[in-house]
Design a protein around this motif. Structure first.
Motif, PDB file in Angstrom:
ATOM      1  N   VAL A 113       0.860  -1.178   0.000  1.00 27.32           N
ATOM      2  CA  VAL A 113       0.000   0.000   0.000  1.00 27.32           C
ATOM      3  C   VAL A 113       0.901   1.234   0.000  1.00 27.32           C
ATOM      4  O   VAL A 113       1.805   1.337   0.843  1.00 27.32           O
ATOM      5  N   VAL A 114       0.681   2.124  -0.946  1.00 24.36           N
ATOM      6  CA  VAL A 114       1.436   3.370  -1.055  1.00 24.36           C
ATOM      7  C   VAL A 114       0.443   4.512  -0.898  1.00 24.36           C
ATOM      8  O   VAL A 114      -0.516   4.615  -1.677  1.00 24.36           O
ATOM      9  N   GLY A 115       0.644   5.368   0.109  1.00 26.53           N
ATOM     10  CA  GLY A 115      -0.326   6.412   0.389  1.00 26.53           C
ATOM     11  C   GLY A 115       0.291   7.792   0.504  1.00 26.53           C
ATOM     12  O   GLY A 115       1.466   7.940   0.865  1.00 26.53           O
ATOM     13  N   TYR A 116      -0.539   8.798   0.224  1.00 28.16           N
ATOM     14  CA  TYR A 116      -0.101  10.188   0.179  1.00 28.16           C
ATOM     15  C   TYR A 116      -1.009  11.033   1.065  1.00 28.16           C
ATOM     16  O   TYR A 116      -2.239  10.959   0.941  1.00 28.16           O
ATOM     17  N   CYS A 117      -0.419  11.857   1.949  1.00 28.86           N
ATOM     18  CA  CYS A 117      -1.199  12.754   2.798  1.00 28.86           C
ATOM     19  C   CYS A 117      -2.154  11.922   3.672  1.00 28.86           C
ATOM     20  O   CYS A 117      -1.686  11.116   4.487  1.00 28.86           O
ATOM     21  N   TRP A 118      -3.457  12.090   3.541  1.00 23.15           N
ATOM     22  CA  TRP A 118      -4.405  11.214   4.254  1.00 23.15           C
ATOM     23  C   TRP A 118      -4.064   9.748   3.993  1.00 23.15           C
ATOM     24  O   TRP A 118      -4.022   8.919   4.908  1.00 23.15           O
ATOM     25  N   GLY A 119      -3.806   9.442   2.747  1.00 19.70           N
ATOM     26  CA  GLY A 119      -3.436   8.075   2.395  1.00 19.70           C
ATOM     27  C   GLY A 119      -2.131   7.622   3.009  1.00 19.70           C
ATOM     28  O   GLY A 119      -1.912   6.417   3.203  1.00 19.70           O
ATOM     29  N   GLY A 120      -1.246   8.561   3.327  1.00 16.06           N
ATOM     30  CA  GLY A 120      -0.006   8.203   4.002  1.00 16.06           C
ATOM     31  C   GLY A 120      -0.261   7.651   5.388  1.00 16.06           C
ATOM     32  O   GLY A 120       0.442   6.743   5.853  1.00 16.06           O
ATOM     33  N   SER A 133       2.534  -6.860   2.253  1.00 16.96           N
ATOM     34  CA  SER A 133       3.939  -7.196   2.485  1.00 16.96           C
ATOM     35  C   SER A 133       4.758  -5.994   2.929  1.00 16.96           C
ATOM     36  O   SER A 133       5.806  -6.148   3.565  1.00 16.96           O
ATOM     37  N   CYS A 134       4.297  -4.790   2.578  1.00 16.35           N
ATOM     38  CA  CYS A 134       4.996  -3.573   2.992  1.00 16.35           C
ATOM     39  C   CYS A 134       4.087  -2.387   2.734  1.00 16.35           C
ATOM     40  O   CYS A 134       3.022  -2.523   2.111  1.00 16.35           O
ATOM     41  N   ALA A 135       4.514  -1.217   3.201  1.00 13.41           N
ATOM     42  CA  ALA A 135       3.753   0.017   2.976  1.00 13.41           C
ATOM     43  C   ALA A 135       4.721   1.171   2.776  1.00 13.41           C
ATOM     44  O   ALA A 135       5.841   1.163   3.311  1.00 13.41           O
ATOM     45  N   VAL A 136       4.272   2.159   2.013  1.00 12.07           N
ATOM     46  CA  VAL A 136       5.033   3.389   1.795  1.00 12.07           C
ATOM     47  C   VAL A 136       4.134   4.557   2.157  1.00 12.07           C
ATOM     48  O   VAL A 136       3.013   4.663   1.658  1.00 12.07           O
ATOM     49  N   SER A 137       4.622   5.426   3.034  1.00 12.00           N
ATOM     50  CA  SER A 137       3.844   6.566   3.505  1.00 12.00           C
ATOM     51  C   SER A 137       4.523   7.867   3.105  1.00 12.00           C
ATOM     52  O   SER A 137       5.646   8.147   3.531  1.00 12.00           O
ATOM     53  N   TYR A 138       3.836   8.647   2.280  1.00 15.00           N
ATOM     54  CA  TYR A 138       4.282  10.001   1.962  1.00 15.00           C
ATOM     55  C   TYR A 138       3.535  10.975   2.870  1.00 15.00           C
ATOM     56  O   TYR A 138       2.308  11.054   2.840  1.00 15.00           O
ATOM     57  N   TYR A 139       4.277  11.693   3.684  1.00 15.95           N
ATOM     58  CA  TYR A 139       3.773  12.766   4.557  1.00 15.95           C
ATOM     59  C   TYR A 139       2.402  12.469   5.160  1.00 15.95           C
ATOM     60  O   TYR A 139       1.431  13.202   4.964  1.00 15.95           O
ATOM     61  N   GLY A 140       2.345  11.368   5.921  1.00 16.64           N
ATOM     62  CA  GLY A 140       1.116  10.984   6.610  1.00 16.64           C
ATOM     63  C   GLY A 140       0.946  11.782   7.896  1.00 16.64           C
ATOM     64  O   GLY A 140       1.562  11.501   8.925  1.00 16.64           O
ATOM     65  N   GLY A 141       0.096  12.779   7.854  1.00 22.42           N
ATOM     66  CA  GLY A 141       0.010  13.742   8.939  1.00 22.42           C
ATOM     67  C   GLY A 141      -0.638  13.250  10.217  1.00 22.42           C
ATOM     68  O   GLY A 141      -0.375  13.793  11.289  1.00 22.42           O
ATOM     69  N   GLN A 142      -1.487  12.227  10.114  1.00 23.15           N
ATOM     70  CA  GLN A 142      -2.185  11.749  11.312  1.00 23.15           C
ATOM     71  C   GLN A 142      -1.582  10.466  11.884  1.00 23.15           C
ATOM     72  O   GLN A 142      -2.154   9.872  12.803  1.00 23.15           O
ATOM     73  N   ILE A 143      -0.457  10.020  11.367  1.00 23.21           N
ATOM     74  CA  ILE A 143       0.171   8.804  11.910  1.00 23.21           C
ATOM     75  C   ILE A 143       0.398   8.948  13.407  1.00 23.21           C
ATOM     76  O   ILE A 143       0.204   8.002  14.176  1.00 23.21           O
ATOM     77  N   LYS A 144       0.752  10.154  13.834  1.00 26.76           N
ATOM     78  CA  LYS A 144       1.064  10.375  15.254  1.00 26.76           C
ATOM     79  C   LYS A 144      -0.131  10.074  16.152  1.00 26.76           C
ATOM     80  O   LYS A 144       0.052   9.829  17.358  1.00 26.76           O
ATOM     81  N   ASP A 145      -1.341  10.070  15.597  1.00 32.62           N
ATOM     82  CA  ASP A 145      -2.542   9.792  16.387  1.00 32.62           C
ATOM     83  C   ASP A 145      -2.829   8.288  16.506  1.00 32.62           C
ATOM     84  O   ASP A 145      -3.773   7.896  17.181  1.00 32.62           O
ATOM     85  N   HIS A 146      -2.018   7.475  15.835  1.00 39.26           N
ATOM     86  CA  HIS A 146      -2.274   6.030  15.795  1.00 39.26           C
ATOM     87  C   HIS A 146      -1.065   5.218  16.251  1.00 39.26           C
ATOM     88  O   HIS A 146      -0.939   4.047  15.892  1.00 39.26           O
ATOM     89  N   ILE A 166       3.506  18.698   9.607  1.00 34.39           N
ATOM     90  CA  ILE A 166       4.181  17.583  10.278  1.00 34.39           C
ATOM     91  C   ILE A 166       5.521  18.094  10.798  1.00 34.39           C
ATOM     92  O   ILE A 166       6.548  18.015  10.109  1.00 34.39           O
ATOM     93  N   PRO A 167       5.554  18.634  12.021  1.00 35.30           N
ATOM     94  CA  PRO A 167       6.802  19.159  12.567  1.00 35.30           C
ATOM     95  C   PRO A 167       7.799  18.045  12.848  1.00 35.30           C
ATOM     96  O   PRO A 167       7.425  16.865  12.963  1.00 35.30           O
ATOM     97  N   PRO A 168       9.086  18.389  12.956  1.00 32.79           N
ATOM     98  CA  PRO A 168      10.102  17.370  13.248  1.00 32.79           C
ATOM     99  C   PRO A 168       9.803  16.553  14.494  1.00 32.79           C
ATOM    100  O   PRO A 168      10.131  15.357  14.545  1.00 32.79           O
ATOM    101  N   SER A 169       9.147  17.158  15.482  1.00 32.43           N
ATOM    102  CA  SER A 169       8.823  16.417  16.707  1.00 32.43           C
ATOM    103  C   SER A 169       7.869  15.263  16.416  1.00 32.43           C
ATOM    104  O   SER A 169       7.973  14.187  17.037  1.00 32.43           O
ATOM    105  N   ASP A 170       6.944  15.451  15.471  1.00 34.32           N
ATOM    106  CA  ASP A 170       6.032  14.367  15.101  1.00 34.32           C
ATOM    107  C   ASP A 170       6.784  13.247  14.385  1.00 34.32           C
ATOM    108  O   ASP A 170       6.521  12.055  14.621  1.00 34.32           O
TER     109      ASP A 170
END
Length: 223
Positions: A113-120, A133-146, A166-170
């Motif tokens: 699965v390759v996702g972008y933004c929300w899809g990331g 088997s794997c995933a690719v995340s481009y700038y997934g902004g809500q990952i920090k909530d999961h 997506i600040p460096p702290s995230d």
């Protein structure tokens, strides 16, 4: 290369998806998780690009949970519209649509699965919950909530150093939660992969694509 087809999720929801056949014998399969702009011209092109690289590729229209045919541009008004649609769709419903898409293409081999933004963010969740088997995340902004959920499969992360969302702290929180993840930072803004947005960064997009394709070879084509 691709065209729209109709799928059904496990809950009976019928939705469209952009399906692009692999050039030549399929080397595996890729499911594209869209941005908040729908499966628009850009996402169709992204799917066609992975198909040209040898992967059977499908991009489910996740906004069909709202209504069919939503394809947005990148103006401020359309961005707000897309955010509104995203907020109306429960994450578990998007997961059902991704799962149905995986089932359609898995005959081609291992699936990413390759996702972008929300899809990331959705691609991160797919690595936690779905048979990929794997995933690719481009700038997934809500990952920090999961971060209570842990990936069960390898994840490649692309982030822009100039991304205001997506600040460096995230990024560091995500890195700490997924210590086996592969992280790359680029001198770019949010949405740097999209050549139809003002934030497009050609050099970063090209490098991220090269790294993504190498990652897919590693995890989809390994013996």
């Amino acid at each position: 290369m691709g065209e729209f087809t109709t799928l059904m999720a496990r809950d009976g929801h019928e939705f469209n998806a952009w399906l692009a056949p692999a050039a030549g014998v399929a080397r595996g399969a890729v499911v594209i998780a869209q941005e908040i702009f729908g499966v628009n011209h850009h996402i169709q092109g992204v799917a066609d690009g992975f198909a040209a690289a040898g992967y059977l590729t499908i991009a489910p229209c996740l906004f069909d949970r709202i209504r069919r045919g939503i394809q947005l541009g990148y103006s401020q008004k359309e961005t707000q519209e897309g955010r509104g649609y995203r907020m109306q769709i429960p994450q578990d419903k998007s997961t059902l649509d991704l799962s149905a898409s995986i089932n359609v293409v898995k005959h081609a081999g291992r699936v990413a699965v390759v996702g972008y933004c929300w899809g990331g963010t959705l691609s991160y969740l797919a690595a936690c919950e779905l048979p990929v088997s794997c995933a690719v995340s481009y700038y997934g902004g809500q990952i920090k909530d999961h971060l209570d959920k842990k990936p069960r499969r390898p994840v490649l992360y692309h982030f822009g150093e100039k991304d205001p969302y997506i600040p460096p702290s995230d990024v560091e929180k995500i890195r700490a939660a997924d210590q086996s993840g592969v992280f790359h930072l680029y001198p770019a803004d949010h949405g740097f992969n999209c050549d139809e947005r003002g934030s497009f960064d050609a050099a970063s997009a090209q490098l991220a694509r090269e790294r993504t394709l190498a990652f897919l070879v590693q995890h989809l084509e390994k013996k």
